[in-house]
Scaffold this motif. Structure first.
Motif, PDB file in Angstrom:
ATOM      1  N   ALA A  55       0.695  -1.068  -0.118  1.00  0.00           N
ATOM      2  CA  ALA A  55      -0.141  -0.099  -0.121  1.00  0.00           C
ATOM      3  C   ALA A  55       0.917   1.320   0.164  1.00  0.00           C
ATOM      4  N   ALA A  56       1.733   1.400   0.909  1.00  0.00           N
ATOM      5  CA  ALA A  56       2.703   2.606   1.152  1.00  0.00           C
ATOM      6  C   ALA A  56       3.372   2.969  -0.296  1.00  0.00           C
ATOM      7  N   VAL A  57       3.999   1.905  -0.760  1.00  0.00           N
ATOM      8  CA  VAL A  57       4.987   2.209  -1.663  1.00  0.00           C
ATOM      9  C   VAL A  57       4.255   2.451  -2.928  1.00  0.00           C
ATOM     10  N   PHE A  58       2.985   1.976  -3.237  1.00  0.00           N
ATOM     11  CA  PHE A  58       2.356   2.201  -4.516  1.00  0.00           C
ATOM     12  C   PHE A  58       1.661   3.407  -4.293  1.00  0.00           C
ATOM     13  N   ALA A  59       1.086   3.844  -3.112  1.00  0.00           N
ATOM     14  CA  ALA A  59       0.735   5.406  -2.927  1.00  0.00           C
ATOM     15  C   ALA A  59       1.856   6.391  -3.287  1.00  0.00           C
ATOM     16  N   ASP A  60       2.948   6.032  -2.814  1.00  0.00           N
ATOM     17  CA  ASP A  60       4.141   6.998  -3.013  1.00  0.00           C
ATOM     18  C   ASP A  60       4.492   7.131  -4.564  1.00  0.00           C
ATOM     19  N   SER A  63       2.098   8.994  -6.575  1.00  0.00           N
ATOM     20  CA  SER A  63       2.166  10.664  -6.295  1.00  0.00           C
ATOM     21  C   SER A  63       3.262  11.142  -7.467  1.00  0.00           C
ATOM     22  N   HIS A  64       3.779  10.222  -8.174  1.00  0.00           N
ATOM     23  CA  HIS A  64       4.854  10.602  -9.298  1.00  0.00           C
ATOM     24  C   HIS A  64       4.011  10.727 -10.530  1.00  0.00           C
ATOM     25  N   PHE A 208     -12.196   3.594 -13.985  1.00  0.00           N
ATOM     26  CA  PHE A 208     -11.484   2.819 -13.071  1.00  0.00           C
ATOM     27  C   PHE A 208      -9.986   2.763 -13.245  1.00  0.00           C
ATOM     28  N   ILE A 209      -9.380   2.937 -14.194  1.00  0.00           N
ATOM     29  CA  ILE A 209      -7.790   3.111 -14.358  1.00  0.00           C
ATOM     30  C   ILE A 209      -7.398   4.402 -13.583  1.00  0.00           C
ATOM     31  N   PHE A 210      -7.995   5.700 -13.955  1.00  0.00           N
ATOM     32  CA  PHE A 210      -7.814   6.713 -13.381  1.00  0.00           C
ATOM     33  C   PHE A 210      -8.013   7.007 -11.805  1.00  0.00           C
ATOM     34  N   LEU A 215      -5.605   8.596  -8.518  1.00  0.00           N
ATOM     35  CA  LEU A 215      -6.339   9.250  -7.383  1.00  0.00           C
ATOM     36  C   LEU A 215      -5.764   8.480  -5.800  1.00  0.00           C
ATOM     37  N   LEU A 216      -5.382   7.048  -6.112  1.00  0.00           N
ATOM     38  CA  LEU A 216      -5.248   6.519  -4.811  1.00  0.00           C
ATOM     39  C   LEU A 216      -3.403   6.891  -4.553  1.00  0.00           C
ATOM     40  N   ARG A 217      -3.173   8.077  -4.114  1.00  0.00           N
ATOM     41  CA  ARG A 217      -1.872   8.455  -3.919  1.00  0.00           C
ATOM     42  C   ARG A 217      -1.620   8.858  -2.595  1.00  0.00           C
TER      43      ARG A 217
END
Lengths: 218, 537
Positions: A55-60, A63-64, A208-210, A215-217
């Motif tokens: 979860a954490a790394v994907f959110a990070d 954000s790029h 869905f892709i968007f 958005l999950l950042r």
């Protein structure tokens, strides 16, 4: 009575009447979309599993991505969905000119979406966030392997969607030419309806892709 | 019923419009496309059979002497890939289904005739790509393409093979789509859903599986190709990916794919049993419900291929439970076939012999499925010859036998010629004996612990392996015989009447061979299916 309805044309030889043909065509497209849903569904499910695992790394990593460009693109694509729907209505009520211009607008919007998407990929390429074909991948953060997985999914998902956009644009252009020619109105109506269904599907997939990618950042 | 008068062909039928290459390759007639498929899948069947024969020859001795180890790996992989995707999956739907479904629903053609032709072309392109894979070094991953072997370690033509299977998947999807739409929108007047022949129901069920499962395989194969070509490592642990995800996705398709192979066979056998027992199918509604139940349950059992892959115990228990549940509708069908036979006036024409051997072989295949579906037993039997024997009983013993039975049954309709009955009975019995001789010893081998996909084995296993290989020879005769006499009958067989078996169903109410648009006048259905009792009284 040829004057009663100029829209009448003969059904294809395997059908009894035009109504049956329309039902078959529309249903055929829905079944095809069910297939498409499972195609994207398997990829999105895989993504969601890893999104929960890391979860954490994907959110990070998320954000790029360019949220501004992504949002603009979402707006553009949804607008094109509206113009396709309006064009479809114009076709079925025989308003040829507005059908043509509305569909043309949709195509322009679709092309714009793809241009912005390519520009986004170019930015990611210059930021060295494109881990394909042995290109350098420099992620400013921890767990760069996991972030690399995120970007692998990102390119698969947006790439596959772009391929579907290109196919959809092809479909819209065929319908545009049919509207311009207007030789068989009944047929154009059918095509506009099933072509529209496909375009809306590609829109919905993008939503869905968007959501999942941008958005999950953190 | 064998006393039916010799047939006289109608002046106009679907073959009388020409034999030019153009009339075949550009046709949109579902009946001609069915023949294109029949020819193509027969070609691939014998190609895949040849690979199997080489494997069986190698296994005559405990040491690797006939083939090199690499070539052996390529042969069993090629056998699996060709037989699964280029023979079994299209076998009944694309040939008999293509020919019969529009006729059985009283339509002039499928809903999308050009799409139907396109799916044959896609099939052909996919087949050629797989042949390229064979010629450019073969594949050695087995038909399952497990990662990381297929992505990181194999040096063989994985991308070509994956591409071929990817392409042929679209042909499957389009066939399924065409059937679903045809059955929904093109049934003739009076033909309600519960008056449809079970063959149509079975193909409807299978079409749902084709449309919903195949795209997942497409995505899985695409990810393998992307990993090999672009380094997109979604299955690569070094990149945070997960090889187990591959297995989940692969079996999410490949388990339902087993039902793609067996469901149409259920449909065929229902038609054969009811016709040659001169009785309506016992429990028609139950047969429909069980078909649809298997279709749904088929999507919920993929994990039973992964009991030993590190699946959590709880997931394993659930998958095991669902797998057991599949036995209920399957048993329902088997009991209903048996009950249809009860007090029937049975005649042993060749299609009936095929149908009866189907029931026997399917029962063995199905019951051994319960054994491998139980968690503890599977740890012992996983990846052994027990599993090989189990799925061959279902996919070859049952599905191919039903395909041949159906081919004989509808041969007079499709060609307008009768096949030689004596030879057909000999072939059907040969097939049954050869099949059991080939695969029953493999249950024993697997139980004793012989793993699959190995070229060498301990000497103790030799007797059973030799039995199996000799059986494969008998089996080959059982398959070659129909090939020969069916071809012979095309020219010299007696001309068939419209309804040589005295069977019920719309396809028997038109001429043999049928006219180009199937019927001269639109049909109206006024009775339930399989109304044999009124017919014979």
């Amino acid at each position: 009575m040829p004057t009663m309805n100029t829209m009448t044309s003969a059904p294809a030889e395997q059908f009894d009447d035009l109504d049956q043909q329309l039902r078959a065509d529309v249903m055929g497209m829905w079944v095809f979309l069910a297939t498409e849903m499972l195609l994207f569904g398997s990829l999105l499910t895989g993504f969601v599993i890893f999104r929960i695992q890391h979860a954490a790394v994907f959110a990070d990593a998320a954000s790029h991505l360019g949220l501004k460009l992504g949002s603009i693109n979402t707006a553009i694509l949804l607008t094109s969905g509206l113009t396709v729907a309006l064009s479809e209505q114009a076709v079925s009520s025989g308003r040829r000119r507005s059908a043509f211009s509305l569909l043309l607008i949709s195509i322009v919007l679709g092309v714009t979406f793809l241009c912005i998407k390519f520009y986004e990929w170019y930015i990611e390429y210059t930021e060295e966030l494109m881990p394909v074909l042995g290109l350098p991948f420099r992620f400013k953060g921890e767990h760069d392997h996991v972030a690399e997985l995120f970007f692998n999914f990102y390119y698969m998902m947006t790439g596959l969607h772009a391929v579907h956009m290109i196919a959809g644009l092809g479909v819209l252009m065929v319908i545009l030419m049919q509207i311009a020619r207007w030789s068989e109105p009944g047929r154009v109506t059918r095509q506009a309806r099933i072509g529209g269904l496909y375009w809306h599907f590609v829109d919905v997939i993008w939503v869905f892709i968007f959501t999942l990618l941008y958005l999950l950042r953190s | 019923m064998s006393t039916a008068a010799p047939g006289a062909w109608p002046r106009d039928h679907y073959l009388s419009s020409g034999w030019s290459l153009r009339a075949w390759l550009l046709t949109t007639d579902h009946k001609r496309i069915a023949w294109l498929y029949t020819a193509s899948i027969t070609f691939f069947f014998f190609l895949g059979g040849l690979a199997a024969l080489l494997v069986r020859l190698e296994l005559m001795t405990p040491v690797g002497d006939l083939l090199s180890a690499d070539f052996y790996n390529q042969m069993f992989s090629f056998h699996g890939i060709v037989m699964v995707w280029f023979f079994l999956i299209p076998s009944i739907p694309a040939t008999l289904g293509n020919f019969l479904i529009p006729i059985m629903v009283g339509a002039k053609d499928l809903a999308f005739p050009r799409l139907n032709l396109l799916s044959w072309y896609i099939y052909t392109v996919g087949g050629m790509v797989v042949l390229i894979a064979l010629l450019t070094g073969g594949v050695d991953t087995g038909w399952t393409f497990y990662v990381p072997l297929s992505t990181l370690f194999s040096n063989s033509a994985v991308v070509w093979a994956v591409a071929g299977v990817f392409v042929v998947g679209f042909s499957t999807i389009l066939t399924g789509l065409n059937f679903i739409v045809t059955i929904h929108t093109m049934r003739t007047r009076g033909l309600t859903w519960f008056r449809l022949p079970l063959f149509v129901w079975a193909n409807y069920a299978v079409s749902l599986v084709m449309v919903l499962a195949t795209p997942v395989l497409a995505m899985t194969l695409l990810l393998i190709a992307m990993e090999r070509l672009l380094g997109i490592g979604i299955f690569d642990p070094a990149l945070g990916g997960d090889p187990l995800l591959f297995q989940h996705l692969f079996w999410f398709y490949s388990h339902p794919a087993v039902y793609i192979m067996i469901l149409p066979a259920f449909g065929v056998v229902s038609e054969l049993i009811t016709c040659f027992a001169r009785k309506p199918v016992f429990g028609y509604h139950g047969m429909v419900i069980s078909l649809m139940t298997i279709t749904v349950l088929g999507f919920l059992v993929w994990g039973h291929h992964m009991f030993t892959s590190g699946l959590s115990l709880y997931a394993g228990i659930v998958f095991s439970l669902f797998s057991f549940l599949v036995a209920i509708p399957s048993a329902m069908k088997t009991f209903n076939w048996t009950a249809t036979l009860y007090k029937g006036r049975i005649t042993f024409h060749a299609p009936m012999i095929y149908a009866l051997s189907f029931i026997g072989l399917f029962t063995i295949g199905g019951l051994t499925g319960i054994i491998v579906a139980s968690l503890a037993a599977d740890v012992h039997l996983h990846d052994t010859y027990f599993v090989v024997a189990h799925f061959h009983y279902v996919m070859v013993g049952a599905a191919v036998t039903a395909y041949l039975g159906g081919l004989h049954f509808w041969w007079p309709k499709m060609t307008g010629r009768m096949y030689p009955e004596i030879w057909a009975r000999v072939a059907a019995v040969t097939l049954f004996i050869g099949f059991n001789l080939t695969f029953f010893p493999q249950f024993l081998l697997g139980y004793l612990g012989m793993p699959r996909r190995y070229q060498t084995y301990p000497e103790d296993f030799q007797i059973l392996n030799v039995m199996s290989s000799l059986g494969a020879g008998v089996l080959a005769v059982g398959y070659l015989l129909p090939m020969l006499y069916l071809l012979w009958s095309l020219r010299w067989g007696a001309k068939a009447p419209g309804n040589p078996w005295g069977a019920k169903g719309l396809e028997w109410e038109t001429s043999s061979p049928p006219p180009a648009h199937n019927f001269h006048q639109p049909k109206r259905v006024t009775e339930p299916p399989y109304a044999y009792h009124e017919y014979d009284d």
